[in-house]
Design a protein around this motif. Sequence first.
Motif, mmCIF file in Angstrom:
data_model
loop_
_atom_site.group_PDB
_atom_site.id
_atom_site.type_symbol
_atom_site.label_atom_id
_atom_site.label_comp_id
_atom_site.label_asym_id
_atom_site.label_seq_id
_atom_site.Cartn_x
_atom_site.Cartn_y
_atom_site.Cartn_z
ATOM 1 N N GLU A 1 3.148 -32.549 23.747
ATOM 2 C CA GLU A 1 2.538 -33.482 22.815
ATOM 3 C C GLU A 1 3.438 -33.667 21.610
ATOM 4 O O GLU A 1 3.978 -32.696 21.091
ATOM 5 C CB GLU A 1 1.179 -32.948 22.348
ATOM 6 N N PRO A 2 3.620 -34.911 21.173
ATOM 7 C CA PRO A 2 4.456 -35.117 19.996
ATOM 8 C C PRO A 2 3.816 -34.471 18.774
ATOM 9 O O PRO A 2 2.625 -34.621 18.532
ATOM 10 C CB PRO A 2 4.524 -36.637 19.865
ATOM 11 N N ALA A 3 4.612 -33.767 18.044
ATOM 12 C CA ALA A 3 4.100 -33.155 16.819
ATOM 13 C C ALA A 3 3.885 -34.235 15.769
ATOM 14 O O ALA A 3 4.660 -35.188 15.691
ATOM 15 C CB ALA A 3 5.098 -32.120 16.315
ATOM 16 N N PRO A 4 2.839 -34.126 14.982
ATOM 17 C CA PRO A 4 2.604 -35.115 13.908
ATOM 18 C C PRO A 4 3.590 -34.884 12.782
ATOM 19 O O PRO A 4 3.243 -34.440 11.713
ATOM 20 C CB PRO A 4 1.160 -34.824 13.486
ATOM 21 N N ARG B 1 14.471 -37.331 11.842
ATOM 22 C CA ARG B 1 15.681 -36.947 12.568
ATOM 23 C C ARG B 1 15.422 -36.904 14.074
ATOM 24 O O ARG B 1 14.346 -36.504 14.517
ATOM 25 C CB ARG B 1 16.181 -35.583 12.084
ATOM 26 N N LEU B 2 16.435 -37.305 14.802
ATOM 27 C CA LEU B 2 16.343 -37.303 16.255
ATOM 28 C C LEU B 2 17.530 -36.539 16.820
ATOM 29 O O LEU B 2 18.598 -36.510 16.219
ATOM 30 C CB LEU B 2 16.357 -38.741 16.790
ATOM 31 N N THR C 1 15.037 -36.525 21.352
ATOM 32 C CA THR C 1 13.875 -35.695 21.074
ATOM 33 C C THR C 1 13.742 -35.476 19.578
ATOM 34 O O THR C 1 14.732 -35.525 18.844
ATOM 35 C CB THR C 1 13.979 -34.338 21.803
ATOM 36 N N ARG C 2 12.526 -35.270 19.135
ATOM 37 C CA ARG C 2 12.304 -34.878 17.744
ATOM 38 C C ARG C 2 12.304 -33.364 17.605
ATOM 39 O O ARG C 2 12.142 -32.847 16.509
ATOM 40 C CB ARG C 2 10.961 -35.449 17.244
ATOM 41 N N ASP C 3 12.484 -32.695 18.721
ATOM 42 C CA ASP C 3 12.445 -31.245 18.730
ATOM 43 C C ASP C 3 13.810 -30.705 18.321
ATOM 44 O O ASP C 3 14.752 -30.692 19.105
ATOM 45 C CB ASP C 3 12.065 -30.768 20.135
#
Length: 94
Positions: free
Chosen positions: A11-14, A19-20, A82-84
Amino acid sequence: MPNESERNSSEPAPDQDARLYVPINDTENINVAVKTSSSKEYCFSKFPGQDHFHLLMHGEVFVTNGHDMYCVECAIRHGFLTRDRLNWQHQTKR
Ligand SMILES: [Zn+2]
């Protein structure tokens, strides 16, 4: 080590962080570029439930895997971006 079991990585974090990142295993294949012409080129993907391809705008940042062009939104959906920030810690090794 912090307990991350509460965060479901699917799940995408809010997160407001803009940054990507390219997943570390894909950095040699994935390129980010800016569309520098107004020629009609389309994102290779579609949003689920939509039946049209996204027209990439002049000046739009897009992602390519060497074959196809993707808008940033679809690139994230396909895992090219990814945003991770710590994606290399969360990925299974290939
Ligand atoms: Zn797209």
